[in-house]
Design an enzyme around this catalytic site. Structure first.
Site, mmCIF file in Angstrom:
data_model
loop_
_atom_site.group_PDB
_atom_site.id
_atom_site.type_symbol
_atom_site.label_atom_id
_atom_site.label_comp_id
_atom_site.label_asym_id
_atom_site.label_seq_id
_atom_site.Cartn_x
_atom_site.Cartn_y
_atom_site.Cartn_z
ATOM 1 C CD GLU A 125 -2.827 -1.336 2.434
ATOM 2 O OE1 GLU A 125 -2.141 -1.526 3.349
ATOM 3 O OE2 GLU A 125 -4.188 -1.250 2.276
ATOM 4 C CD GLU A 130 -3.495 -6.598 3.214
ATOM 5 O OE1 GLU A 130 -3.397 -7.378 2.058
ATOM 6 O OE2 GLU A 130 -2.738 -5.727 3.306
HETATM 7 N N1 CAA Z 1 4.148 -8.710 11.297
HETATM 8 C C1 CAA Z 1 4.862 -9.375 12.184
HETATM 9 N N2 CAA Z 1 5.917 -10.000 12.232
HETATM 10 C C2 CAA Z 1 6.145 -10.532 11.169
HETATM 11 C C3 CAA Z 1 5.212 -10.157 9.815
HETATM 12 C C4 CAA Z 1 4.192 -9.083 9.986
HETATM 13 N N3 CAA Z 1 3.683 -8.624 8.921
HETATM 14 N N4 CAA Z 1 5.553 -10.866 8.732
HETATM 15 C C5 CAA Z 1 6.749 -11.718 9.304
HETATM 16 N N5 CAA Z 1 6.963 -11.633 10.677
HETATM 17 C C6 CAA Z 1 7.673 -12.266 11.395
HETATM 18 C C7 CAA Z 1 7.361 -13.744 11.736
HETATM 19 O O1 CAA Z 1 6.534 -14.105 12.630
HETATM 20 C C8 CAA Z 1 8.914 -14.216 11.820
HETATM 21 O O2 CAA Z 1 8.829 -14.273 13.372
HETATM 22 P P1 CAA Z 1 9.940 -15.130 14.237
HETATM 23 O O3 CAA Z 1 11.188 -15.129 13.656
HETATM 24 O O4 CAA Z 1 9.965 -14.429 15.638
HETATM 25 O O5 CAA Z 1 9.250 -16.716 14.143
HETATM 26 C C9 CAA Z 1 9.622 -13.323 11.152
HETATM 27 O O6 CAA Z 1 9.106 -12.389 10.815
HETATM 28 C C10 CAA Z 1 10.442 -13.845 9.954
HETATM 29 O O7 CAA Z 1 9.232 -14.476 9.149
HETATM 30 P P2 CAA Z 1 9.081 -15.786 8.280
HETATM 31 O O8 CAA Z 1 9.829 -16.697 9.210
HETATM 32 O O9 CAA Z 1 7.988 -15.904 7.650
HETATM 33 O O10 CAA Z 1 10.110 -15.394 6.945
HETATM 34 P P3 CAA Z 1 10.524 -15.601 5.688
HETATM 35 O O11 CAA Z 1 11.356 -15.066 5.037
HETATM 36 O O12 CAA Z 1 9.972 -17.283 5.349
HETATM 37 O O13 CAA Z 1 8.979 -14.900 5.104
HETATM 38 C C11 CAA Z 1 7.481 -13.062 4.790
HETATM 39 C C12 CAA Z 1 8.908 -13.610 5.215
HETATM 40 C C13 CAA Z 1 7.117 -13.544 3.025
HETATM 41 C C14 CAA Z 1 7.396 -11.724 4.616
HETATM 42 C C15 CAA Z 1 6.393 -13.890 5.550
HETATM 43 O O14 CAA Z 1 6.901 -13.757 6.766
HETATM 44 C C16 CAA Z 1 5.154 -13.281 5.460
HETATM 45 O O15 CAA Z 1 4.267 -13.672 4.622
HETATM 46 N N6 CAA Z 1 4.556 -12.516 6.236
HETATM 47 C C17 CAA Z 1 3.191 -12.031 6.544
HETATM 48 C C18 CAA Z 1 2.970 -10.605 5.432
HETATM 49 C C19 CAA Z 1 1.790 -10.495 5.405
HETATM 50 O O16 CAA Z 1 0.464 -11.147 5.534
HETATM 51 N N7 CAA Z 1 1.370 -9.140 5.362
HETATM 52 C C20 CAA Z 1 0.267 -8.221 5.456
HETATM 53 C C21 CAA Z 1 0.013 -8.046 7.033
HETATM 54 S S1 CAA Z 1 -1.597 -7.331 7.319
HETATM 55 C C22 CAA Z 1 -1.402 -5.863 6.630
HETATM 56 O O17 CAA Z 1 -0.337 -5.179 6.132
HETATM 57 C C23 CAA Z 1 -2.894 -5.258 6.722
HETATM 58 C C24 CAA Z 1 -2.785 -3.710 6.291
HETATM 59 O O18 CAA Z 1 -3.418 -3.507 5.032
HETATM 60 C C25 CAA Z 1 -2.523 -2.346 7.120
#
Ligand code: CAA
Length: 684
Positions: free
Chosen positions: A105, A125
């Site tokens: 975004e 999301e």
């Molecule tokens: N918020 C908080 N913590 C997060 C996070 C997030 N959005 N994304 C990842 N993390 C944390 C994980 O929990 C993990 O923590 P730990 O090491 O303590 O377990 C750490 O970051 C590393 O994550 P991964 O082990 O998953 O690392 P990866 O390299 O395999 O993957 C990634 C990275 C592709 C970013 C994956 O973590 C992912 O898909 N994250 C979620 C992304 C997501 O859903 N974003 C949308 C959020 S909602 C939003 O943004 C709403 C809005 O419109 C305002």
């Protein structure tokens, strides 16, 4: 200015850098740091452009999910997004890694985007029971058009940046230094053009209503029972009526409704549960993890071939071993045909299929697999057969090679009895079809070495499976719980419920399929044989009696054209009154009184059976925590993600309520398995 957001001036361009490891999530500190950095950059009259970039492995991967459910902190993300969108100085987002959710975004609000080749962009999301909360639903349709934006937002699927900038999404792509690319783009393009204004107009598309109906039918319907996709659709349609700012305000309201819903709480829990399951508490080890590149799969049946395909798709070299040439040929042909159908469906390229097959070696000789790093035995479920294989492996492969069994329920300690170095024996339980299902249950035995466990956890990641580490018991975690669930379905049949009634109740609850339709698909005889081999499982005369009677009358499921249902050649399912007669007669002999149940009572009974067995598993420390159990049920058995898994669902119901219901069932049936697990008492 916060430490995690900094701004420096570089040759008339302000470079804002976010450094909030591990994934630069948009915490309150990042949001306020960004606003401060923007104000500072915009105040500098020598600046003609601003670049936003991130340190570390990725651009912003989204809002900080940990902040949801806590008291919201200012500034809100939409205000940051609007500040970027309305900037008087053009802003260029320099993208790498995963540009997701709030991160995307922010990027969409920038006037320009440049990116590293291979960068992932998406609004995932809906996977968290949310809709994009900071204008994604308003910005993306204005960049990509309604149809493509709906597809991305409602499926939650990401796209990867191609080699060249070929659409409105990115304005330049590089395969080296993305900041250098952004700076060059600023000087060669932005400076001379003076920057462009962000498109904030109402989207005018004559076919908007058709696109909406198409999305309802083809996208929203695939996310059965979930509320967020519908709300996302509603928000996207605002772009056809309202200005950007008005649409952002209205869509924010829908976002907040989703954020505060039990569905989103469950799906956010599931996100962190899966991460926790991947990190079991293990003693620390100094030795490096085992290198696993060459893997042997023993058995080329549906399971073995599926495992082999999963390994090939992850770039590993695979030996497929069978007892004779005929079985081997059948397995090899199955793999070739599946790959060629994947090519036809456009899932993989011809080149990829060719490369995968080149890494596959079929053999009937143990001597040819001597250099394997890991062997996964997926042979017939018989202790004698498996022990024979493990004895042969002991004589063939190096003592460093990990020996794994894909058994679904046999005692792996007993299989390991024939092996001298028992510490390298482990269970790797795949779910069918193994090249598609996400779950890998990793089963440690009494002797399994920590390094072997950790190496297998890392291996699961390599082959893109969701790992869940469990201890030894009959059926491990998933199938042990599934047995209690199936047990109740079988009792309900004897109590007069029809297969349709039971399956419908569970599908209405949110399961992908009903238990009896699943049993027909997998073969009723499999559980039957397992029960015969293990007569101590239960002495109750009605235990799985319905299924046993069907097998005795030759109704094994889809493969014989009849089971709990009747099937035509195309495997269309219809009810078959004969089965109800079989169950009625058996029930009369056992003096089981017919009863009538509502759909809710049926699903509650089966889910309570799961919960109590899950609690017993935790009491016995077979699973380290509830998150492991929920991960297994979400990824291996189609439990609705919007309930978080059976243990989270129990917590939402309230453990006091669960205990009362279990006590009532115990009193009503007199069956020991309904005694509430002592683990539940520890939670009250
Ligand atoms: N918020 C908080 N913590 C997060 C996070 C997030 N959005 N994304 C990842 N993390 C944390 C994980 O929990 C993990 O923590 P730990 O090491 O303590 O377990 C750490 O970051 C590393 O994550 P991964 O082990 O998953 O690392 P990866 O390299 O395999 O993957 C990634 C990275 C592709 C970013 C994956 O973590 C992912 O898909 N994250 C979620 C992304 C997501 O859903 N974003 C949308 C959020 S909602 C939003 O943004 C709403 C809005 O419109 C305002």
């Amino acid at each position: 200015m916060s430490n995690i957001v900094s701004v420096v001036s570089q040759n008339e361009v302000a470079v804002i850098t976010i450094n909030n490891p591990p994934v630069n999530a948009l915490s309150a500190e990042v949001r306020s740091g960004l606003l401060d950095a923007l104000t500072q950059a915009q105040a500098d009259k020598s600046i003609f452009a601003i670049v936003i970039q991130c340190e570390g492995r990725t651009f912003i991967a989204g809002a900080d999910i940990k902040e949801f459910g806590q008291t919201p902190k200012l500034p809100h993300l939409p205000d940051v997004v609007l500040a970027i969108a309305n900037s008087s100085v053009p802003i260029i987002a320099a993208l790498h890694g995963s540009v997701l959710g709030g991160g995307f975004e922010i990027a969409l609000a920038c006037q320009y985007r440049v990116g590293l080749k291979g960068t992932t962009l998406g609004l995932p999301e809906v996977n968290l029971g949310l809709i994009p909360g900071a204008g994604g639903t308003q910005l993306l349709p204005r960049v990509l058009g309604l149809s493509k934006a709906m597809n991305m937002i409602i499926t939650g699927k990401s796209i990867k940046l191609p080699d060249t900038a070929d659409n409105a999404l990115v304005h330049a792509v590089t395969d080296s230094d993305v900041l250098a690319c952004a700076l060059e783009f600023s000087h060669t393009f932005v400076k001379s053009s003076g920057g462009q204004k962000l498109n904030n107009k109402i989207v005018e598309q004559d076919d908007a209503e058709d696109i909406k109906q198409h999305a309802l039918k083809n996208l929203v319907s695939k996310r059965k029972g979930q509320t967020a996709p519908l709300k996302a659709l509603e928000a996207i349609m605002y772009t056809t009526q309202y200005s950007l700012e008005e649409g952002m305000k209205k869509s924010r309201k829908l976002f907040l409704e989703c954020r505060d819903s039990p569905q989103s709480a469950a799906m956010r829990y599931a996100f962190f549960a899966e991460k926790k399951a991947q990190k079991p508490k293990l003693p620390s080890i100094s030795a490096p993890l085992k290198n696993i590149e060459k893997v042997t799969v023993i058995g080329a049946g549906t399971m073995g071939a599926g495992i082999a395909m999963c390994l090939l798709a992850s770039g590993l070299s695979v030996y497929l071993l069978e007892i004779n040439a005929e079985n081997l040929e059948r397995g090899m042909s199955y793999i070739k045909n599946t790959l060629s159908s994947s090519v036809k469906k456009g899932r993989i390229s011809e080149q990829q299929a060719f490369e995968q097959l080149a890494r596959l070696t079929g053999t009937t000789e143990y001597s040819s697999i001597a250099d394997s790093h890991l062997v996964i035995e997926a042979a017939f479920e018989s202790m004698v057969v498996k022990q024979d294989i493990f004895a042969k492996l002991e004589a063939t492969v190096s003592t460093e090679c990990i020996l794994a069994s894909n058994t679904s329920y046999l005692d792996i300690d007993e299989i390991a009895y024939v092996v001298t170095h028992k510490s390298r024996v482990i269970g790797l339980h795949f779910f069918s079809p193994a090249h598609i299902m996400k779950l890998l249950e990793i089963v440690k035995t009494k002797h399994t070495d920590t390094n072997v466990i950790s190496s297998c956890m890392a291996f699961a990641k390599t082959i893109k499976k969701q790992a869940a580490l469990v201890g030894m018991c009959y059926g491990f975690v998933g199938n042990r719980m599934y047995a209690s669930y199936g047990r109740e379905a079988n009792f309900l049949l004897l109590e007069g419920c029809s297969p349709e009634q039971i399956d419908k109740a569970l599908v209405d609850f949110g399961m992908a399929m009903g238990p009896l339709a699943v049993n027909d698909m997998s073969g009723i005889d499999i559980g039957y044989k397992a029960r015969k081999e293990n007569p101590n499982l239960s002495v109750d005369p009605a235990y799985f009696l319905a299924a046993n009677l069907l097998v005795d009358s030759g109704r094994l499921g889809q493969k014989t054209g009849s089971g709990f249902y009747a099937y035509d050649e195309k495997l269309n399912r219809t009810s078959d009154p004969i089965v109800m007669d079989i169950f009625k007669n058996a029930a009369q002999k056992l003096n089981i009184v017919p009863q009538s149940y509502t759909s809710e009572e049926i699903s509650e009974r089966l889910v309570l059976a799961l919960i109590n067995e899950g609690a017993n598993i935790l009491q016995e420390s077979i699973a380290e925590n509830a998150e492991v159990i929920d991960t297994i049920w979400l990824n291996g058995y189609g439990f609705p993600r919007y309930y978080g898994g059976p243990m989270f669902y129990a917590q939402q119901l309230g453990w006091k309520y669960v205990k009362e219901k279990l006590l009532a069932l115990h009193q009503q049936t007199g069956k020991d398995w309904w005694k509430p697990s002592t683990y539940i008492d520890s939670l009250l």
